[in-house]
Design a protein around this motif. Sequence first.
Motif, PDB file in Angstrom:
ATOM      1  N   PHE A  31       0.526  -1.033   0.147  1.00 31.94           N
ATOM      2  CA  PHE A  31      -0.518   0.072  -0.365  1.00 31.94           C
ATOM      3  C   PHE A  31       1.056   1.159   0.200  1.00 31.94           C
ATOM      4  O   PHE A  31       2.000   1.436   0.714  1.00 31.94           O
ATOM      5  CB  PHE A  31      -0.931   0.033   1.432  1.00 31.94           C
ATOM      6  CG  PHE A  31      -2.238  -1.341   0.879  1.00 31.94           C
ATOM      7  CD1 PHE A  31      -3.068  -0.820   0.637  1.00 31.94           C
ATOM      8  CD2 PHE A  31      -2.291  -2.576   1.722  1.00 31.94           C
ATOM      9  CE1 PHE A  31      -4.049  -1.588   0.171  1.00 31.94           C
ATOM     10  CE2 PHE A  31      -3.282  -2.877   1.706  1.00 31.94           C
ATOM     11  CZ  PHE A  31      -4.120  -2.778   0.557  1.00 31.94           C
ATOM     12  N   LEU A  32       0.171   2.363  -0.436  1.00 31.42           N
ATOM     13  CA  LEU A  32       1.272   3.315  -0.786  1.00 31.42           C
ATOM     14  C   LEU A  32       0.167   5.049  -0.698  1.00 31.42           C
ATOM     15  O   LEU A  32      -0.683   4.419  -0.700  1.00 31.42           O
ATOM     16  CB  LEU A  32       1.724   3.558  -2.604  1.00 31.42           C
ATOM     17  CG  LEU A  32       2.571   2.292  -2.869  1.00 31.42           C
ATOM     18  CD1 LEU A  32       3.075   2.564  -4.900  1.00 31.42           C
ATOM     19  CD2 LEU A  32       4.157   2.498  -2.200  1.00 31.42           C
ATOM     20  N   THR A  33       0.828   5.697  -0.341  1.00 31.16           N
ATOM     21  CA  THR A  33       0.343   6.998   0.067  1.00 31.16           C
ATOM     22  C   THR A  33       0.616   7.690  -0.944  1.00 31.16           C
ATOM     23  O   THR A  33       1.800   8.041  -1.236  1.00 31.16           O
ATOM     24  CB  THR A  33       0.936   6.903   1.043  1.00 31.16           C
ATOM     25  OG1 THR A  33       0.715   6.343   2.258  1.00 31.16           O
ATOM     26  CG2 THR A  33       0.152   8.635   1.450  1.00 31.16           C
ATOM     27  N   ASN A  50       5.298   7.596  -1.588  1.00 33.14           N
ATOM     28  CA  ASN A  50       6.018   7.700  -0.891  1.00 33.14           C
ATOM     29  C   ASN A  50       6.291   6.378  -1.546  1.00 33.14           C
ATOM     30  O   ASN A  50       6.118   5.375  -1.052  1.00 33.14           O
ATOM     31  CB  ASN A  50       5.750   7.778   0.667  1.00 33.14           C
ATOM     32  CG  ASN A  50       6.353   7.058   1.762  1.00 33.14           C
ATOM     33  OD1 ASN A  50       7.458   7.421   1.370  1.00 33.14           O
ATOM     34  ND2 ASN A  50       6.147   6.904   2.997  1.00 33.14           N
ATOM     35  N   SER A 114      -3.997  10.269   0.006  1.00 33.90           N
ATOM     36  CA  SER A 114      -4.875   8.872  -1.273  1.00 33.90           C
ATOM     37  C   SER A 114      -3.912   7.597  -0.527  1.00 33.90           C
ATOM     38  O   SER A 114      -2.728   7.629  -0.675  1.00 33.90           O
ATOM     39  CB  SER A 114      -4.794   9.039  -2.357  1.00 33.90           C
ATOM     40  OG  SER A 114      -5.861  10.093  -2.291  1.00 33.90           O
ATOM     41  N   VAL A 115      -4.871   6.571   0.110  1.00 34.35           N
ATOM     42  CA  VAL A 115      -3.601   5.628  -0.052  1.00 34.35           C
ATOM     43  C   VAL A 115      -4.161   4.409  -0.729  1.00 34.35           C
ATOM     44  O   VAL A 115      -5.546   4.286  -1.512  1.00 34.35           O
ATOM     45  CB  VAL A 115      -4.174   4.802   1.442  1.00 34.35           C
ATOM     46  CG1 VAL A 115      -3.155   3.531   1.728  1.00 34.35           C
ATOM     47  CG2 VAL A 115      -3.298   5.931   2.776  1.00 34.35           C
ATOM     48  N   SER A 117      -3.148   0.452  -3.779  1.00 32.87           N
ATOM     49  CA  SER A 117      -2.606  -0.517  -3.955  1.00 32.87           C
ATOM     50  C   SER A 117      -2.041  -0.772  -4.662  1.00 32.87           C
ATOM     51  O   SER A 117      -2.380   0.058  -5.564  1.00 32.87           O
ATOM     52  CB  SER A 117      -3.539  -1.986  -3.589  1.00 32.87           C
ATOM     53  OG  SER A 117      -2.209  -2.860  -4.164  1.00 32.87           O
ATOM     54  N   THR A 124      -8.255   4.164  -4.870  1.00 28.20           N
ATOM     55  CA  THR A 124      -8.314   4.698  -3.513  1.00 28.20           C
ATOM     56  C   THR A 124      -8.674   4.203  -2.382  1.00 28.20           C
ATOM     57  O   THR A 124     -10.751   3.291  -2.835  1.00 28.20           O
ATOM     58  CB  THR A 124      -8.437   6.341  -3.895  1.00 28.20           C
ATOM     59  OG1 THR A 124      -8.267   6.982  -4.902  1.00 28.20           O
ATOM     60  CG2 THR A 124      -8.613   6.846  -2.506  1.00 28.20           C
ATOM     61  N   TYR A 126      -8.477   4.296   0.313  1.00 29.15           N
ATOM     62  CA  TYR A 126      -8.658   5.586   2.026  1.00 29.15           C
ATOM     63  C   TYR A 126      -8.226   7.210   0.799  1.00 29.15           C
ATOM     64  O   TYR A 126      -6.932   7.309   0.228  1.00 29.15           O
ATOM     65  CB  TYR A 126      -7.272   4.751   2.955  1.00 29.15           C
ATOM     66  CG  TYR A 126      -7.929   6.157   4.125  1.00 29.15           C
ATOM     67  CD1 TYR A 126      -8.617   5.178   4.896  1.00 29.15           C
ATOM     68  CD2 TYR A 126      -6.900   7.505   4.185  1.00 29.15           C
ATOM     69  CE1 TYR A 126      -8.220   6.381   6.293  1.00 29.15           C
ATOM     70  CE2 TYR A 126      -6.330   7.507   5.423  1.00 29.15           C
ATOM     71  CZ  TYR A 126      -7.996   7.892   6.279  1.00 29.15           C
ATOM     72  OH  TYR A 126      -7.726   7.984   7.331  1.00 29.15           O
TER      73      TYR A 126
END
Length: 176
Positions: A31-33, A50, A114-115, A117, A124, A126
């Motif tokens: 999971f990436l932000t 990130n 936003s988070v 995969s 999105t 999150y």
Amino acid sequence: MSWSLNVVEKIGRLSPEATKAVQQQEIDEVFLTALDISHPEMAETLHVINNTEDLERLGKTYVALPFDLNLPDETADEMPRIDLAMSNFPDDNGQTPIADAIETMSVSPLFSLSVFSAARPDVTEYGPITLELEQASYDQGEIKGTLVMDPHMTREPHPKDSWDASIAPNIFTRKV
């Protein structure tokens, strides 16, 4: 209503795939932000992720930039605050665009978080949550700041107006 419930209503729930992934003993997904940093004084929105490499997401190129977020505690009586630490390394031209922009802005920039995969970059999981930079400091290597969800809640009186017969006479008139 607690702040955490308000956040859940605002951002929704995880997709079935993400829910299944995070419930596993061992997780295969990454999971990436992503952060979209915008301000009226900026020519264009900065898109950073990130990650160790740039990524295409929702038709935009997100530039890899190391950052850490300390997500808010779920307390009902406090406004959510997120601590942000972001690299401030100079670009190829020796400029530090994010720190330079923050220093010259008349009002705080907005950060949309936003988070998602890495397997589904256009979904999105999150967010997005729009946050305002409340305070910041930086040096040659790092920008540190506090992001708040709704800073106006602490600045504005509540309720905004007081209702009495002088400004709303029909509310206080008894009709027989």
